[in-house]
Motif scaffolding. Structure first.
Motif, PDB file in Angstrom:
ATOM      1  N   SER A 105      -4.178  19.065 -18.465  1.00  0.00           N
ATOM      2  CA  SER A 105      -4.097  18.744 -17.043  1.00  0.00           C
ATOM      3  C   SER A 105      -2.854  17.893 -16.814  1.00  0.00           C
ATOM      4  CB  SER A 105      -5.346  17.973 -16.608  1.00  0.00           C
ATOM      5  OG  SER A 105      -5.446  16.759 -17.321  1.00  0.00           O
ATOM      6  N   TYR A 106      -2.293  17.991 -15.623  1.00  0.00           N
ATOM      7  CA  TYR A 106      -1.084  17.237 -15.309  1.00  0.00           C
ATOM      8  C   TYR A 106      -1.461  15.877 -14.727  1.00  0.00           C
ATOM      9  CZ  TYR A 106       2.254  20.955 -16.216  1.00  0.00           C
ATOM     10  OH  TYR A 106       3.041  21.882 -16.831  1.00  0.00           O
ATOM     11  N   GLY A 124      -6.899  13.869 -15.336  1.00  0.00           N
ATOM     12  CA  GLY A 124      -8.284  14.333 -15.418  1.00  0.00           C
ATOM     13  C   GLY A 124      -8.885  14.585 -14.053  1.00  0.00           C
ATOM     14  N   SER A 125     -10.217  14.634 -14.012  1.00  0.00           N
ATOM     15  CA  SER A 125     -10.922  14.956 -12.763  1.00  0.00           C
ATOM     16  C   SER A 125     -10.770  13.828 -11.747  1.00  0.00           C
ATOM     17  CB  SER A 125     -12.400  15.196 -13.044  1.00  0.00           C
ATOM     18  OG  SER A 125     -12.971  14.052 -13.636  1.00  0.00           O
ATOM     19  N   LYS A 126     -10.833  14.200 -10.484  1.00  0.00           N
ATOM     20  CA  LYS A 126     -10.625  13.227  -9.397  1.00  0.00           C
ATOM     21  C   LYS A 126     -11.963  12.704  -8.880  1.00  0.00           C
ATOM     22  CE  LYS A 126      -6.442  15.657  -7.951  1.00  0.00           C
ATOM     23  NZ  LYS A 126      -5.800  16.395  -6.857  1.00  0.00           N
ATOM     24  N   LYS A 127     -12.638  11.940  -9.717  1.00  0.00           N
ATOM     25  CA  LYS A 127     -13.952  11.414  -9.338  1.00  0.00           C
ATOM     26  C   LYS A 127     -13.854  10.098  -8.580  1.00  0.00           C
ATOM     27  CE  LYS A 127     -16.419  13.604 -13.180  1.00  0.00           C
ATOM     28  NZ  LYS A 127     -17.212  13.389 -14.418  1.00  0.00           N
ATOM     29  N   LYS A 128     -12.838   9.308  -8.895  1.00  0.00           N
ATOM     30  CA  LYS A 128     -12.704   7.999  -8.255  1.00  0.00           C
ATOM     31  C   LYS A 128     -12.216   8.149  -6.820  1.00  0.00           C
ATOM     32  CE  LYS A 128     -11.481   5.614 -12.562  1.00  0.00           C
ATOM     33  NZ  LYS A 128     -10.416   4.839 -13.247  1.00  0.00           N
ATOM     34  N   LYS A 129     -12.680   7.252  -5.948  1.00  0.00           N
ATOM     35  CA  LYS A 129     -12.238   7.258  -4.562  1.00  0.00           C
ATOM     36  C   LYS A 129     -10.844   6.652  -4.464  1.00  0.00           C
ATOM     37  CE  LYS A 129     -16.777   7.001  -2.336  1.00  0.00           C
ATOM     38  NZ  LYS A 129     -17.639   6.212  -1.418  1.00  0.00           N
ATOM     39  N   GLY A 130      -9.991   7.295  -3.673  1.00  0.00           N
ATOM     40  CA  GLY A 130      -8.630   6.807  -3.513  1.00  0.00           C
ATOM     41  C   GLY A 130      -7.688   7.947  -3.189  1.00  0.00           C
ATOM     42  N   PRO A 135       0.692  16.954  -8.640  1.00  0.00           N
ATOM     43  CA  PRO A 135       0.802  16.526 -10.042  1.00  0.00           C
ATOM     44  C   PRO A 135       2.259  16.408 -10.490  1.00  0.00           C
ATOM     45  CG  PRO A 135       0.377  18.870  -9.930  1.00  0.00           C
ATOM     46  CD  PRO A 135       0.356  18.378  -8.509  1.00  0.00           C
ATOM     47  N   TYR A 136       2.489  15.558 -11.467  1.00  0.00           N
ATOM     48  CA  TYR A 136       3.800  15.402 -12.078  1.00  0.00           C
ATOM     49  C   TYR A 136       3.856  16.243 -13.360  1.00  0.00           C
ATOM     50  CZ  TYR A 136       4.805  11.524  -8.908  1.00  0.00           C
ATOM     51  OH  TYR A 136       5.044  10.764  -7.796  1.00  0.00           O
ATOM     52  N   PRO A 137       5.023  16.747 -13.735  1.00  0.00           N
ATOM     53  CA  PRO A 137       5.109  17.642 -14.901  1.00  0.00           C
ATOM     54  C   PRO A 137       4.939  16.956 -16.247  1.00  0.00           C
ATOM     55  CG  PRO A 137       7.285  17.253 -13.982  1.00  0.00           C
ATOM     56  CD  PRO A 137       6.315  16.624 -13.043  1.00  0.00           C
ATOM     57  N   SER A 138       5.028  15.638 -16.275  1.00  0.00           N
ATOM     58  CA  SER A 138       4.886  14.945 -17.560  1.00  0.00           C
ATOM     59  C   SER A 138       4.419  13.514 -17.331  1.00  0.00           C
ATOM     60  CB  SER A 138       6.215  14.918 -18.315  1.00  0.00           C
ATOM     61  OG  SER A 138       7.155  14.099 -17.647  1.00  0.00           O
ATOM     62  N   ALA A 139       3.820  12.931 -18.370  1.00  0.00           N
ATOM     63  CA  ALA A 139       3.383  11.534 -18.304  1.00  0.00           C
ATOM     64  C   ALA A 139       4.593  10.617 -18.148  1.00  0.00           C
ATOM     65  CB  ALA A 139       2.588  11.179 -19.562  1.00  0.00           C
ATOM     66  N   TYR A 308      -2.869  28.054 -14.106  1.00  0.00           N
ATOM     67  CA  TYR A 308      -3.577  27.481 -12.957  1.00  0.00           C
ATOM     68  C   TYR A 308      -5.087  27.376 -13.145  1.00  0.00           C
ATOM     69  CZ  TYR A 308       0.680  27.526 -10.196  1.00  0.00           C
ATOM     70  OH  TYR A 308       1.952  27.277  -9.716  1.00  0.00           O
ATOM     71  N   LEU A 309      -5.651  28.144 -14.077  1.00  0.00           N
ATOM     72  CA  LEU A 309      -7.100  28.099 -14.252  1.00  0.00           C
ATOM     73  C   LEU A 309      -7.512  27.222 -15.421  1.00  0.00           C
ATOM     74  CD1 LEU A 309      -8.033  31.842 -13.600  1.00  0.00           C
ATOM     75  CD2 LEU A 309      -7.980  29.937 -11.990  1.00  0.00           C
ATOM     76  N   SER A 310      -6.552  26.515 -16.017  1.00  0.00           N
ATOM     77  CA  SER A 310      -6.856  25.635 -17.146  1.00  0.00           C
ATOM     78  C   SER A 310      -6.382  24.222 -16.840  1.00  0.00           C
ATOM     79  CB  SER A 310      -6.158  26.126 -18.414  1.00  0.00           C
ATOM     80  OG  SER A 310      -6.551  27.435 -18.741  1.00  0.00           O
ATOM     81  N   GLY A 311      -7.112  23.263 -17.362  1.00  0.00           N
ATOM     82  CA  GLY A 311      -6.633  21.881 -17.347  1.00  0.00           C
ATOM     83  C   GLY A 311      -6.611  21.194 -15.999  1.00  0.00           C
ATOM     84  N   ASN A 312      -7.456  21.608 -15.056  1.00  0.00           N
ATOM     85  CA  ASN A 312      -7.580  20.865 -13.794  1.00  0.00           C
ATOM     86  C   ASN A 312      -6.260  20.813 -13.019  1.00  0.00           C
ATOM     87  OD1 ASN A 312      -9.215  19.491 -11.996  1.00  0.00           O
ATOM     88  ND2 ASN A 312      -8.669  17.488 -12.797  1.00  0.00           N
TER      89      ASN A 312
END
Length: 610
Positions: A105-106, A124-130, A135-139, A308-312
């Motif tokens: 995931s990005y 990761g998943s967007k569970k937190k509120k905010g 997405p960015y291409p790299s950390a 697009y169907l992998s890694g959120n």
């Protein structure tokens, strides 16, 4: 039954009972491994095409010759078949499918929904509120953006546990990179919220609006003779303008991904440019695993679905592609369903999109050329190492172990894997070492080897060459572990001992069992390969150790107290004003917290003050 006795696949009988409904089919070889996964609108028609008398594709001919068994999964629609095929490819990574190696995931930049929001890195998943930006291409690109923003917008980036425990401003406040919302009296809630809103606008690409707002505030402050505040706004404006000069603005494109492609000599590169909120967030080359005989259209079609169907991943409204492929309309529909809104493909785009497509194609060609040159270099290094080690067959897989700790604490062992294409990062492993005498590297190495290579198994991924970073002591642990293994399953074990000066190029290679030392010239490309894998294992071990050490640092002391669960910890911190307030509290004050008895209050107080 041996492999030679296995019956050939009876395709006529299989096809006789095959349905014409949509679905996914899997093909198996003699080892009962999935070698190909495919989808079909009409299963009978599609699978029949593999077994025609005249098949032009060499890839298909080779595939059919290796089929021993097949099975199918019937689904209700072609869209479901696309999704199931992608899941199976990700699960089995079949030999004859195009497989995207990078399916992570990005990362995003995240602004939390707190009284004093935190700006941070998120994956990761967007569970937190905010609010999520990306997405960015790299950390690296996220962290670089966060560093830049910290100099402009004084918003906290610290962990919530650190923020709650502060009683006075930290170093970030002294460096003017945080307004210290953790301590009363340094910044008002309104002032802090204002900076958060400006940061959010900046991340949305609305730099001009942010600068305009700051200019007005600077003028108001100046007219009010509040020159200190005016100077702060002036510095923010100057910093923003410097960033704006460096930043490439993506015209009128609010949400767009552009993919260029280059395919030569059996190697493919797909280069992605990612545009969000009128600005390019970054770009990245991808090198999918390509079976022999694949076409550029097949590679692109498989890449788009898997990407697009992998890694959120976030699916944009518009995607620019370098060429057309079969099932393009269905793929577009699948992504639209997955995104919950219409997704449009553009091929042979005009004007602005055409400019980005040309940039992506040029970058794909450059990245592919670099990759091919690198592969030639790696191949030469492997060939030279085979001569040094007197290896009769090509070395296909190498693994290297290293140990990292500080004074024996939070010991971590790393295992990195190289094949003939270089680092195989998806198969790197870290082992947290426990239950040994602190600082005993020999015992740590023995534990890591036991956990990595549990028992002799022909189907296990045993390396051809196993490198141990260390001298004869560490090497003896590997010798002991493999001593009872069958000879045909044992890897060749080599210790990499540093010279007395510990300088690169002066390493000594020690062959296991015989303890023969191999003197290798410092300019040998075979030695360079060993240095590369050794340095990579060292880097990976240090990274794992730092992460483990950081977890210990951020672990609450309350977690060590028997009888204190998550709810009681939250209650204690809430009623006493955080860990700092809890340490100041008396036994009687702790006992007044709901759910805390006098006996438990005694235990908590004694533990915190021991």
């Amino acid at each position: 039954m041996t492999d030679e006795q296995l019956p050939l696949f009876d395709h006529k009988n299989f096809l006789k009972h095959l349905t014409s409904k949509p679905g996914v089919y899997r093909m198996y070889d003699r080892k009962n491994e999935v070698i190909y996964v495919g989808k079909a609108k009409n299963l009978k028609k599609r699978v029949t095409s593999y077994f025609r008398k005249s098949v032009d594709s060499v890839k298909t001919q080779t595939l059919v010759n290796n089929i021993v068994a097949m099975d199918v999964t019937v689904v209700s629609s072609e869209t479901e078949a696309f999704l199931l095929e992608n899941n199976y490819i990700k699960k089995y990574r079949p030999r004859y499918n195009v497989v995207l190696r990078d399916d992570k995931s990005y990362p995003f930049i995240f602004i939390s929904d707190h009284k004093h929001p935190r700006i941070s890195f998120h994956r990761g998943s967007k569970k937190k509120k905010g609010q999520y930006f990306g997405p960015y291409p790299s950390a690296w690109s996220v962290r670089e953006s966060l560093r830049s923003m910290q100099k402009i917008f004084p918003i906290r980036q610290c962990e919530d546990s650190y923020y709650r425990a502060r009683s006075r401003p930290c170093l970030q406040y002294q460096m003017k990179r945080c307004n210290a919302p953790c301590v009363e009296g340094y910044v008002t809630d309104e002032e802090y919220s204002e900076q958060v809103e400006l940061a959010a606008l900046f991340l949305k690409g609305k730099n001009s609006q942010v600068i305009g707002t700051l200019v007005k505030k600077m003028e108001v402050a100046s007219d009010s003779l509040n020159f200190e505040a005016a100077a702060k706004y002036r510095d923010q404006i100057n910093a923003l303008r410097r960033i704006q000069e460096r930043q490439f603005v993506a015209g009128t494109q609010l949400e767009l991904d552009v993919f260029g492609m280059s395919f030569k000599n059996g190697i493919a590169c797909v280069f992605g440019i990612f545009i969000r909120d009128n600005q390019i967030l970054g770009s990245k080359p991808f090198f999918p695993k390509v079976p022999k005989g694949s076409t550029a259209e097949e590679i692109l079609a498989s890449f788009i679905l898997q990407f697009y169907l992998s890694g959120n991943k976030v699916i944009p409204k518009q995607i620019v592609l370098p060429l057309k492929f079969d099932d393009m309309e269905t793929t577009q529909q699948v992504l639209s369903v997955e995104a919950g809104r219409k997704v449009t493909f553009f091929e042979g785009a005009r004007e602005e999109k055409k400019k980005y497509l040309q940039i992506a194609n040029n970058n794909a060609e450059n990245a592919l050329e670099t990759q091919q040159n690198q592969q030639k270099s790696i191949f030469a290094r492997f060939t030279e190492l085979e001569k040094i080690l007197d290896f009769e067959t090509p070395i296909k897989r190498m693994e290297c172990f290293d140990i990292s700790h500080i004074s024996g604490q939070q010991t971590v062992a790393s295992c990195v894997v190289f094949d003939r294409n270089g680092p195989l990062k998806s198969e790197y492993r870290l082992f947290n070492i426990d239950g040994i005498t602190p600082g005993d590297d020999y015992a740590a190495m023995a534990q890591a080897l036991r956990r990595r290579y549990k028992k002799p198994n022909k189907d296990a991924k045993i390396p051809d060459v196993l490198l141990i970073d260390g001298g004869k002591g560490q090497l003896s642990q590997a010798e002991s572990h493999f001593s009872e293994w069958p000879e045909d399953l044992k890897p060749m074990i080599v210790g990499v001992a540093k010279g007395t000066s510990r300088k690169p190029g002066l390493e000594t290679l020690i062959v296991a069992y015989s303890h023969e030392t191999l003197a290798v010239e410092s300019d040998s490309v075979g030695l360079h390969l060993i240095q590369h894998i050794r340095d990579e294992s060292h880097r990976f071990a240090i990274g794992g150790h730092r992460n483990r050490r950081q977890k210990v640092k951020t672990r609450s002391p309350l977690q060590e107290i028997p009888g204190i669960g998550a709810k009681k910890r939250q209650t204690l911190l809430k009623y006493t004003g955080g860990l700092h307030g809890l340490k100041k509290a008396s036994k009687d004050e702790i006992a007044k917290v709901p759910g805390i008895s006098e006996d438990l209050a005694d235990i908590i107080y004694d533990y915190l003050h021991s």
